[in-house]
Design a protein around this motif. Structure first.
Motif, mmCIF file in Angstrom:
data_model
loop_
_atom_site.group_PDB
_atom_site.id
_atom_site.type_symbol
_atom_site.label_atom_id
_atom_site.label_comp_id
_atom_site.label_asym_id
_atom_site.label_seq_id
_atom_site.Cartn_x
_atom_site.Cartn_y
_atom_site.Cartn_z
ATOM 1 N N ALA A 76 7.103 1.366 8.665
ATOM 2 C CA ALA A 76 6.191 1.603 7.542
ATOM 3 C C ALA A 76 4.792 1.836 8.082
ATOM 4 O O ALA A 76 4.313 1.081 8.938
ATOM 5 N N VAL A 77 4.130 2.884 7.583
ATOM 6 C CA VAL A 77 2.743 3.163 7.959
ATOM 7 C C VAL A 77 1.962 3.435 6.671
ATOM 8 O O VAL A 77 2.508 3.427 5.582
ATOM 9 N N GLY A 78 0.650 3.654 6.799
ATOM 10 C CA GLY A 78 -0.130 4.070 5.633
ATOM 11 C C GLY A 78 -0.943 2.958 4.991
ATOM 12 O O GLY A 78 -1.091 1.865 5.542
ATOM 13 N N CYS A 79 -1.449 3.259 3.788
ATOM 14 C CA CYS A 79 -2.433 2.375 3.149
ATOM 15 C C CYS A 79 -1.887 0.991 2.817
ATOM 16 O O CYS A 79 -2.528 -0.025 3.062
ATOM 17 N N TYR A 80 -0.706 0.932 2.242
ATOM 18 C CA TYR A 80 -0.108 -0.349 1.874
ATOM 19 C C TYR A 80 0.181 -1.158 3.141
ATOM 20 O O TYR A 80 0.026 -2.379 3.192
ATOM 21 N N ALA A 81 0.570 -0.442 4.196
ATOM 22 C CA ALA A 81 0.860 -1.102 5.484
ATOM 23 C C ALA A 81 -0.403 -1.722 6.070
ATOM 24 O O ALA A 81 -0.336 -2.743 6.764
ATOM 25 N N GLN A 82 -1.570 -1.117 5.814
ATOM 26 C CA GLN A 82 -2.825 -1.683 6.295
ATOM 27 C C GLN A 82 -3.250 -2.871 5.442
ATOM 28 O O GLN A 82 -3.719 -3.891 5.960
ATOM 29 N N LEU A 83 -3.074 -2.740 4.114
ATOM 30 C CA LEU A 83 -3.547 -3.787 3.194
ATOM 31 C C LEU A 83 -2.678 -5.034 3.210
ATOM 32 O O LEU A 83 -3.173 -6.146 3.183
ATOM 33 N N LYS A 84 -1.355 -4.829 3.212
ATOM 34 C CA LYS A 84 -0.438 -5.976 3.120
ATOM 35 C C LYS A 84 0.694 -5.849 4.137
ATOM 36 O O LYS A 84 1.865 -5.733 3.767
ATOM 37 N N PRO A 85 0.343 -5.861 5.417
ATOM 38 C CA PRO A 85 1.367 -5.622 6.442
ATOM 39 C C PRO A 85 2.504 -6.638 6.414
ATOM 40 O O PRO A 85 3.671 -6.278 6.549
ATOM 41 N N GLN A 86 2.150 -7.921 6.199
ATOM 42 C CA GLN A 86 3.192 -8.945 6.242
ATOM 43 C C GLN A 86 4.162 -8.804 5.079
ATOM 44 O O GLN A 86 5.363 -9.031 5.226
ATOM 45 N N GLU A 87 3.616 -8.405 3.936
ATOM 46 C CA GLU A 87 4.460 -8.200 2.755
ATOM 47 C C GLU A 87 5.524 -7.133 3.031
ATOM 48 O O GLU A 87 6.689 -7.271 2.650
ATOM 49 N N GLY A 99 -0.714 -0.306 11.052
ATOM 50 C CA GLY A 99 -1.914 -0.162 10.231
ATOM 51 C C GLY A 99 -2.622 1.166 10.430
ATOM 52 O O GLY A 99 -2.094 2.105 11.033
ATOM 53 N N ALA A 100 -3.875 1.218 9.962
ATOM 54 C CA ALA A 100 -4.624 2.478 9.864
ATOM 55 C C ALA A 100 -4.847 3.172 11.206
ATOM 56 O O ALA A 100 -4.779 4.394 11.294
ATOM 57 N N THR A 101 -5.134 2.426 12.245
ATOM 58 C CA THR A 101 -5.423 3.083 13.531
ATOM 59 C C THR A 101 -4.153 3.273 14.362
ATOM 60 O O THR A 101 -4.104 4.124 15.231
ATOM 61 N N GLU A 102 -3.135 2.464 14.083
ATOM 62 C CA GLU A 102 -1.927 2.490 14.925
ATOM 63 C C GLU A 102 -0.940 3.598 14.549
ATOM 64 O O GLU A 102 -0.128 4.026 15.373
ATOM 65 N N LYS A 103 -1.005 4.069 13.287
ATOM 66 C CA LYS A 103 0.063 4.959 12.796
ATOM 67 C C LYS A 103 0.180 6.260 13.589
ATOM 68 O O LYS A 103 1.272 6.813 13.712
ATOM 69 N N CYS A 159 -10.974 -0.146 -6.494
ATOM 70 C CA CYS A 159 -10.318 0.638 -5.448
ATOM 71 C C CYS A 159 -10.162 -0.118 -4.138
ATOM 72 O O CYS A 159 -11.096 -0.761 -3.664
ATOM 73 N N THR A 160 -8.986 0.023 -3.510
ATOM 74 C CA THR A 160 -8.723 -0.626 -2.215
ATOM 75 C C THR A 160 -8.789 0.366 -1.056
ATOM 76 O O THR A 160 -8.596 -0.022 0.093
ATOM 77 N N ILE A 161 -9.065 1.637 -1.347
ATOM 78 C CA ILE A 161 -9.005 2.648 -0.287
ATOM 79 C C ILE A 161 -9.967 2.347 0.876
ATOM 80 O O ILE A 161 -9.581 2.481 2.039
ATOM 81 N N PRO A 162 -11.228 1.892 0.619
ATOM 82 C CA PRO A 162 -12.077 1.556 1.775
ATOM 83 C C PRO A 162 -11.467 0.456 2.644
ATOM 84 O O PRO A 162 -11.650 0.447 3.864
ATOM 85 N N LEU A 163 -10.730 -0.477 2.008
ATOM 86 C CA LEU A 163 -10.062 -1.547 2.774
ATOM 87 C C LEU A 163 -8.867 -1.002 3.553
ATOM 88 O O LEU A 163 -8.492 -1.532 4.591
ATOM 89 N N ALA A 164 -8.262 0.073 3.028
ATOM 90 C CA ALA A 164 -7.066 0.625 3.663
ATOM 91 C C ALA A 164 -7.386 1.693 4.695
ATOM 92 O O ALA A 164 -6.628 1.894 5.643
ATOM 93 N N ARG A 165 -8.520 2.384 4.534
ATOM 94 C CA ARG A 165 -8.800 3.529 5.397
ATOM 95 C C ARG A 165 -10.128 3.447 6.148
ATOM 96 O O ARG A 165 -10.418 4.303 6.981
ATOM 97 N N GLY A 166 -10.952 2.449 5.830
ATOM 98 C CA GLY A 166 -12.180 2.278 6.597
ATOM 99 C C GLY A 166 -13.325 3.164 6.129
ATOM 100 O O GLY A 166 -13.287 3.733 5.042
ATOM 101 N N ILE A 167 -14.359 3.254 6.984
ATOM 102 C CA ILE A 167 -15.578 3.969 6.620
ATOM 103 C C ILE A 167 -15.346 5.479 6.559
ATOM 104 O O ILE A 167 -14.407 5.993 7.151
ATOM 105 N N SER A 168 -16.247 6.161 5.856
ATOM 106 C CA SER A 168 -16.165 7.622 5.758
ATOM 107 C C SER A 168 -16.478 8.255 7.109
ATOM 108 O O SER A 168 -17.461 7.915 7.758
ATOM 109 N N ARG A 169 -15.606 9.160 7.525
ATOM 110 C CA ARG A 169 -15.814 9.870 8.794
ATOM 111 C C ARG A 169 -15.172 11.255 8.678
ATOM 112 O O ARG A 169 -14.220 11.435 7.924
ATOM 113 N N SER A 170 -15.704 12.190 9.421
ATOM 114 C CA SER A 170 -15.313 13.585 9.247
ATOM 115 C C SER A 170 -14.805 14.194 10.545
ATOM 116 O O SER A 170 -15.194 13.789 11.637
ATOM 117 N N ASP A 171 -13.973 15.229 10.388
ATOM 118 C CA ASP A 171 -13.545 16.020 11.531
ATOM 119 C C ASP A 171 -14.717 16.911 11.957
ATOM 120 O O ASP A 171 -15.632 17.160 11.171
#
Length: 441
Positions: A76-87, A99-103, A159-171
């Motif tokens: 499992a990867v992605g936002c839910y995996a970052q927010l509630k990995p143990q679940e 989590g977010a950096t490992e996927k 919203c939980t997206i900042p908790l799941a994906r971190g700070i705003s950053r661009s390509d």
């Protein structure tokens, strides 16, 4: 024997683009990609946590994988995996949670693919998600989702997206253009720009985000990429959609007259409680500007019903606001409580049945709005990009301004663009047409 890998994506276009990138990593390392309902050695589920439903669906998808191959390795990867990995790790059958950096380094975590007694978790603190990984999807050969930005610095209370994906950053501009050229080289006709908060592209508020370009710079350069017939901006905050961008789209070679602009509420009281960065008056201004320079433009709207403290009066304010606005369709979200958000602690909880009733009313309004928009387009000449699927004897496609059309199945039309005249709305709500020219490209 080459190992087989299958993917399932929940959630947004951004997730689809990232799944594609992760899938290419597996292929580069000697795996064969198969469909999720086929027998595979490893199943990767890219999760979402925007609504309660996405959380619940995860378990049923794990069961699907186990049904296809009870001995398969499930990650499992992605936002839910970052927010509630143990679940997720506790779900029967799950072997690995990233989590977010490992996927994006998932293949580094795979050893012999033997099942684990317990789900293994590798999840960073979200503060560590401060680097950018570019990605794009090429699942559907008529269009690709191209990621240009990730993360969010906004503090919307639901919203939980900042908790799941971190700070705003661009390509970087160079990387986005290179990816666009790569996509163009694969005979894909349309690119959809995607990210968490794409209007924020290039902002340099943090030390690690110094950037020399703006969103306007980005769309200006993308418009010049040869071989891409259409460019579409997926979803952009009203406060970040500037007049200059709207004007550029109206005159551009490839950008289409279609905007998706989150509103969330038509009540200023609720917008303040949500900590949105605009009031409804700004939203009216954005819609008016678009329609002024592109009367044919399609405008989609995100709206949330049942936010804490939303009274009947607040809801009617939203309903009437949307009813009077020159928009084309709604994406209606029923508010659901998320852990670690301000809104979850707020008073004035709206009962589930009232949330459902309000959602139904706005969905009904969306049907009405879409119908009115389609009717306004009848008799006009548009270009249609045809999709690749035979659905009950019909081929479907979308005009540049997002009118969905249908035509008796013809494989020669797949992934071609034709000029058509829109003639009538069918009983299923889709539009019929006559070919205005035989020219395809």
């Amino acid at each position: 024997m080459r190992k087989k890998v299958a993917f399932y994506t929940l959630g947004c276009k951004l997730n689809f683009s990232e799944t594609s990138t992760i899938a290419r990593t597996f292929v580069d390392e000697g795996f064969d990609r198969v469909d999720f309902n086929e027998v595979a050695d490893i199943y990767v589920i890219n999760t979402c946590s925007v609504t309660e439903n996405a959380d619940k669906r995860f378990k049923s998808i794990v069961k699907l994988a186990q049904k296809a191959n009870p001995d398969a390795f499930v990650a499992a990867v992605g936002c839910y995996a970052q927010l509630k990995p143990q679940e997720l790790a506790d779900v029967n059958g799950v072997d690995l949670v990233l989590g977010a950096t490992e996927k994006f380094k998932i293949t580094d975590y795979l050893n012999d693919l033997s099942k684990n007694d317990m789900g293994e978790v590798h999840s960073c603190e979200i503060e560590e998600a401060d680097f950018y990984v570019g990605s794009y999807s090429i699942g559907d050969r008529t269009r690709a989702f191209l990621k240009v930005q990730d993360g969010c610095d906004y503090k919307c209370t639901y919203c939980t997206i900042p908790l799941a994906r971190g700070i705003s950053r661009s390509d970087t501009m160079e990387s986005v253009i290179a990816n666009a050229k790569e996509i163009a080289g694969q005979n894909i006709k349309e690119i959809v720009l995607t990210g968490v908060n794409i209007g924020d592209y290039g902002k340099g508020e943090f030390g690690n985000k110094k950037h020399e370009h703006t969103f306007l710079d980005l769309v200006t350069e993308l418009d010049k990429v040869a071989g891409i017939e259409r460019l579409r901006i997926s979803s952009i905050e009203p406060n970040l959609l500037k007049n200059e961008t709207i004007d550029l789209v109206s005159k551009s070679r490839a950008f289409v007259p279609h905007f998706h602009i989150p509103l969330q509420s038509g009540s200023n009281d609720i917008l303040k409680k949500m900590k949105r960065r605009y009031m409804r008056e700004l939203y009216v201004d954005r819609v008016s500007k678009i329609k002024e320079v592109m009367p044919e433009a399609c405008i989609g709207v995100d709206v949330i019903v049942g936010f804490p403290g939303e009274t009947d009066e607040h809801f009617l304010e939203t309903y009437n606001f949307l009813n009077e606005l020159d928009i084309s369709y709604l994406h209606v979200f029923t508010y659901s409580e998320r852990d670690n958000t301000e809104a979850a602690e707020m008073e004035g909880v709206v009962s589930k049945n009232v949330r459902a009733k309000r959602s139904k009313m706005l969905r009904g309004l969306s049907v009405k709005k879409r119908r009115a928009f389609y009717e306004s387009q009848l008799g006009s000449t548009r270009t249609v990009l045809f999709e690749g699927e035979n659905k009950e004897g019909y081929i479907h496609g979308f005009t540049e301004n997002y009118v969905k059309v249908k035509h008796p199945w013809n494989p020669n039309l797949v992934n071609t663009i034709h000029q058509v005249e829109l003639t009538k709305i069918d009983t299923d709500g889709m539009v019929r047409f006559e070919f205005a020219s035989v020219l395809a490209h």
